[in-house]
Design a protein around this motif. Sequence first.
Motif, short mmCIF file in Angstrom:
data_model
loop_
_atom_site.label_atom_id
_atom_site.label_comp_id
_atom_site.label_asym_id
_atom_site.label_seq_id
_atom_site.Cartn_x
_atom_site.Cartn_y
_atom_site.Cartn_z
N PHE A 1 15.13 49.16 83.01
CA PHE A 1 15.09 50.41 82.66
C PHE A 1 15.77 51.36 83.39
O PHE A 1 16.66 52.46 83.01
CB PHE A 1 13.64 50.82 82.71
N ARG A 2 15.92 51.31 85.08
CA ARG A 2 16.35 51.95 85.87
C ARG A 2 18.19 52.03 85.36
O ARG A 2 18.74 53.26 85.48
CB ARG A 2 16.20 51.62 87.40
N THR B 1 11.60 47.19 85.22
CA THR B 1 11.84 48.12 86.01
C THR B 1 13.12 48.32 86.34
O THR B 1 13.93 49.55 86.09
CB THR B 1 10.87 48.41 87.33
N GLY C 1 19.38 51.32 82.77
CA GLY C 1 19.53 52.09 81.37
C GLY C 1 19.63 53.73 81.36
O GLY C 1 20.41 54.26 80.95
N ILE C 2 18.67 54.19 82.46
CA ILE C 2 18.47 55.42 82.60
C ILE C 2 19.72 56.02 83.24
O ILE C 2 20.41 56.96 83.13
CB ILE C 2 17.37 55.97 83.46
N GLU C 3 20.30 55.11 84.24
CA GLU C 3 21.65 55.65 84.84
C GLU C 3 22.68 55.55 84.02
O GLU C 3 23.69 56.33 84.24
CB GLU C 3 21.58 54.42 86.07
N THR C 4 22.90 54.56 83.16
CA THR C 4 23.81 54.55 82.30
C THR C 4 24.03 55.54 81.27
O THR C 4 24.91 56.09 81.00
CB THR C 4 23.76 53.07 81.29
N LEU C 5 22.76 56.04 80.83
CA LEU C 5 22.50 57.14 80.04
C LEU C 5 22.91 58.47 80.54
O LEU C 5 23.54 59.41 80.04
CB LEU C 5 21.33 57.42 79.33
N ALA C 6 22.64 58.53 81.89
CA ALA C 6 22.95 59.68 82.85
C ALA C 6 24.50 59.84 82.78
O ALA C 6 25.21 60.96 82.85
CB ALA C 6 22.39 59.75 84.18
#
Length: 116
Positions: free
Chosen positions: A47-48, A44, A50-55
């Motif tokens: 994943f979080r 988790t 990774g999402i923050e990096t993509l954002a």
Amino acid sequence: MIPEIGAMEIFIVGVLALIVVGPKELPKLLRAVGGIVRKGRELTAEFRDGIETLAAEAEREADPFNDLRKEEGLRPGMSPEEITEHIMANREHEAQGLADATEEADKKPVDKGDKA
């Protein structure tokens, strides 16, 4: 929304596990469940991140000058001339700060060692 688990629910699950698994195998089961929970938390968090990096990457791509605006203190709606004047004033201020620091260093007495 994740439902909260209270003390009574944990107690009931513990008693059922004790009955179904038995007292000898219960520590092994608890270690296995703890490992699964730990791995789930790690996944988790990964994943979080990774999402923050993509954002953050998407934000940089959408506005590549955002970092420059923050660093220079630029405001939305400034004309190109105002932006240029603001940046040049920042550079002059930085240069003055460096000159002041150099003058202060020059004013300090230099220790030339012991004179015997």
